[in-house]
Design a protein around this motif. Structure first.
Motif, PDB file in Angstrom:
ATOM      1  N   ALA A  21       0.907  -1.117   0.089  1.00  0.00           N
ATOM      2  CA  ALA A  21       0.084  -0.003  -0.071  1.00  0.00           C
ATOM      3  C   ALA A  21       0.898   1.244  -0.053  1.00  0.00           C
ATOM      4  CB  ALA A  21      -0.745   0.062   1.165  1.00  0.00           C
ATOM      5  N   ALA A  22       1.934   1.473   0.667  1.00  0.00           N
ATOM      6  CA  ALA A  22       2.741   2.319   0.753  1.00  0.00           C
ATOM      7  C   ALA A  22       3.595   2.715  -0.858  1.00  0.00           C
ATOM      8  CB  ALA A  22       4.033   2.296   1.789  1.00  0.00           C
ATOM      9  N   LEU A  23       3.843   1.755  -1.258  1.00  0.00           N
ATOM     10  CA  LEU A  23       4.362   1.672  -2.695  1.00  0.00           C
ATOM     11  C   LEU A  23       3.405   2.306  -3.543  1.00  0.00           C
ATOM     12  CD1 LEU A  23       6.374  -1.571  -3.034  1.00  0.00           C
ATOM     13  CD2 LEU A  23       7.332   0.818  -3.032  1.00  0.00           C
ATOM     14  N   VAL A  24       1.963   1.892  -3.523  1.00  0.00           N
ATOM     15  CA  VAL A  24       1.037   2.126  -4.438  1.00  0.00           C
ATOM     16  C   VAL A  24       0.737   3.700  -4.083  1.00  0.00           C
ATOM     17  CG1 VAL A  24      -1.310   2.120  -5.034  1.00  0.00           C
ATOM     18  CG2 VAL A  24      -0.046   0.128  -4.633  1.00  0.00           C
ATOM     19  N   HIS A  25       0.663   4.165  -2.739  1.00  0.00           N
ATOM     20  CA  HIS A  25       0.483   5.385  -2.260  1.00  0.00           C
ATOM     21  C   HIS A  25       1.422   6.506  -3.046  1.00  0.00           C
ATOM     22  CE1 HIS A  25       0.230   9.055   0.157  1.00  0.00           C
ATOM     23  NE2 HIS A  25      -1.009   8.697   0.128  1.00  0.00           N
ATOM     24  N   ARG A  26       2.852   5.984  -2.847  1.00  0.00           N
ATOM     25  CA  ARG A  26       3.977   6.855  -3.376  1.00  0.00           C
ATOM     26  C   ARG A  26       3.902   6.920  -4.853  1.00  0.00           C
ATOM     27  NH1 ARG A  26       6.405  11.100  -3.294  1.00  0.00           N
ATOM     28  NH2 ARG A  26       8.708  10.917  -4.124  1.00  0.00           N
ATOM     29  N   THR A  27       3.398   5.936  -5.573  1.00  0.00           N
ATOM     30  CA  THR A  27       3.342   5.905  -7.045  1.00  0.00           C
ATOM     31  C   THR A  27       2.245   6.972  -7.314  1.00  0.00           C
ATOM     32  OG1 THR A  27       4.212   3.781  -7.138  1.00  0.00           O
ATOM     33  CG2 THR A  27       3.000   4.485  -8.962  1.00  0.00           C
ATOM     34  N   ALA A  28       1.003   6.943  -6.541  1.00  0.00           N
ATOM     35  CA  ALA A  28      -0.012   7.939  -6.875  1.00  0.00           C
ATOM     36  C   ALA A  28       0.623   9.315  -6.873  1.00  0.00           C
ATOM     37  CB  ALA A  28      -1.083   7.539  -6.182  1.00  0.00           C
ATOM     38  N   GLU A  29       1.244   9.511  -5.650  1.00  0.00           N
ATOM     39  CA  GLU A  29       1.660  10.937  -5.391  1.00  0.00           C
ATOM     40  C   GLU A  29       2.697  11.207  -6.744  1.00  0.00           C
ATOM     41  OE1 GLU A  29       1.978  11.094  -0.873  1.00  0.00           O
ATOM     42  OE2 GLU A  29       3.838  10.561  -1.690  1.00  0.00           O
ATOM     43  N   LEU A  30       3.594  10.569  -6.958  1.00  0.00           N
ATOM     44  CA  LEU A  30       4.614  10.948  -8.169  1.00  0.00           C
ATOM     45  C   LEU A  30       3.700  11.100  -9.374  1.00  0.00           C
ATOM     46  CD1 LEU A  30       7.169   8.249  -7.447  1.00  0.00           C
ATOM     47  CD2 LEU A  30       7.523  10.750  -7.110  1.00  0.00           C
ATOM     48  N   ALA A  31       2.659  10.413  -9.777  1.00  0.00           N
ATOM     49  CA  ALA A  31       1.946  10.705 -10.847  1.00  0.00           C
ATOM     50  C   ALA A  31       1.370  11.888 -10.760  1.00  0.00           C
ATOM     51  CB  ALA A  31       0.809   9.645 -11.098  1.00  0.00           C
ATOM     52  N   ALA A  32       0.726  12.171  -9.663  1.00  0.00           N
ATOM     53  CA  ALA A  32      -0.042  13.406  -9.257  1.00  0.00           C
ATOM     54  C   ALA A  32       0.912  14.584  -9.590  1.00  0.00           C
ATOM     55  CB  ALA A  32      -0.505  13.622  -7.940  1.00  0.00           C
ATOM     56  N   GLU A  33       2.155  14.666  -9.172  1.00  0.00           N
ATOM     57  CA  GLU A  33       3.288  15.694  -9.192  1.00  0.00           C
ATOM     58  C   GLU A  33       3.459  15.895 -10.501  1.00  0.00           C
ATOM     59  OE1 GLU A  33       6.708  14.655  -6.627  1.00  0.00           O
ATOM     60  OE2 GLU A  33       5.312  14.550  -4.845  1.00  0.00           O
ATOM     61  N   ALA A  34       3.476  14.646 -11.538  1.00  0.00           N
ATOM     62  CA  ALA A  34       3.856  14.695 -12.901  1.00  0.00           C
ATOM     63  C   ALA A  34       2.604  15.059 -13.698  1.00  0.00           C
ATOM     64  CB  ALA A  34       4.316  13.572 -13.450  1.00  0.00           C
ATOM     65  N   GLY A  35       1.423  15.413 -12.960  1.00  0.00           N
ATOM     66  CA  GLY A  35       0.238  15.913 -13.916  1.00  0.00           C
ATOM     67  C   GLY A  35      -0.276  14.714 -14.602  1.00  0.00           C
ATOM     68  N   ARG A  36       0.059  13.549 -14.276  1.00  0.00           N
ATOM     69  CA  ARG A  36      -0.600  12.399 -15.022  1.00  0.00           C
ATOM     70  C   ARG A  36      -1.657  11.710 -14.009  1.00  0.00           C
ATOM     71  NH1 ARG A  36       2.411  10.764 -19.384  1.00  0.00           N
ATOM     72  NH2 ARG A  36       0.499   9.560 -19.707  1.00  0.00           N
ATOM     73  N   PRO A  37      -3.024  11.440 -14.327  1.00  0.00           N
ATOM     74  CA  PRO A  37      -3.880  10.904 -13.430  1.00  0.00           C
ATOM     75  C   PRO A  37      -3.628   9.344 -13.603  1.00  0.00           C
ATOM     76  CG  PRO A  37      -4.738  11.312 -15.829  1.00  0.00           C
ATOM     77  CD  PRO A  37      -3.469  11.895 -15.811  1.00  0.00           C
ATOM     78  N   VAL A  38      -4.153   8.912 -12.238  1.00  0.00           N
ATOM     79  CA  VAL A  38      -4.138   7.421 -12.171  1.00  0.00           C
ATOM     80  C   VAL A  38      -5.399   6.605 -12.834  1.00  0.00           C
ATOM     81  CG1 VAL A  38      -4.029   5.481 -10.308  1.00  0.00           C
ATOM     82  CG2 VAL A  38      -2.579   7.604  -9.968  1.00  0.00           C
ATOM     83  N   ALA A  39      -5.028   6.006 -13.679  1.00  0.00           N
ATOM     84  CA  ALA A  39      -6.197   5.118 -14.454  1.00  0.00           C
ATOM     85  C   ALA A  39      -6.953   4.246 -13.465  1.00  0.00           C
ATOM     86  CB  ALA A  39      -5.642   4.240 -15.620  1.00  0.00           C
ATOM     87  N   ASP A  40      -8.204   4.038 -13.508  1.00  0.00           N
ATOM     88  CA  ASP A  40      -8.972   2.904 -13.067  1.00  0.00           C
ATOM     89  C   ASP A  40      -8.821   1.755 -13.765  1.00  0.00           C
ATOM     90  OD1 ASP A  40     -10.748   3.126 -15.267  1.00  0.00           O
ATOM     91  OD2 ASP A  40     -12.206   4.408 -13.950  1.00  0.00           O
ATOM     92  N   ALA A  41      -9.225   0.774 -13.027  1.00  0.00           N
ATOM     93  CA  ALA A  41      -9.043  -0.704 -13.990  1.00  0.00           C
ATOM     94  C   ALA A  41      -9.725  -0.661 -15.268  1.00  0.00           C
ATOM     95  CB  ALA A  41      -9.533  -2.097 -13.065  1.00  0.00           C
ATOM     96  N   ALA A  42     -10.964  -0.125 -15.510  1.00  0.00           N
ATOM     97  CA  ALA A  42     -11.317  -0.133 -16.678  1.00  0.00           C
ATOM     98  C   ALA A  42     -10.588   0.605 -17.836  1.00  0.00           C
ATOM     99  CB  ALA A  42     -12.819   0.364 -16.855  1.00  0.00           C
ATOM    100  N   THR A  43      -9.979   1.760 -17.372  1.00  0.00           N
ATOM    101  CA  THR A  43      -9.513   2.538 -18.285  1.00  0.00           C
ATOM    102  C   THR A  43      -7.924   1.984 -18.590  1.00  0.00           C
ATOM    103  OG1 THR A  43     -10.377   4.586 -17.266  1.00  0.00           O
ATOM    104  CG2 THR A  43      -8.320   4.932 -18.346  1.00  0.00           C
TER     105      THR A  43
END
Length: 59
Positions: A21-43
């Motif tokens: 969970a900590a890795l996933v949270h950090r990855t989401a933070e990095l994506a947000a910092e880069a202005g890249r949205p996190v895709a849901d499963a369908a996307t």
């Protein structure tokens, strides 16, 4: 970007990841910092050219 303990056990150069969970949270933070949205499963399935998962029936 992909993340998880099966891919990497380190949170950073000096620290072991406390959890998946900590890795996933950090990855989401990095994506947000880069202005890249996190895709849901369908996307993600659409981006990868995978067929959609059929809707599950309620039991």
């Amino acid at each position: 970007m992909r993340t998880g303990l099966e891919d990497n056990i380190r949170f950073d150069r000096h620290t072991l990841a406390p959890s998946n969970a900590a890795l996933v949270h950090r990855t989401a933070e990095l994506a947000a910092e880069a202005g890249r949205p996190v895709a849901d499963a369908a996307t993600a399935r659409r981006i990868l050219g995978l067929p959609p998962i059929a809707a599950r029936r309620a039991a």
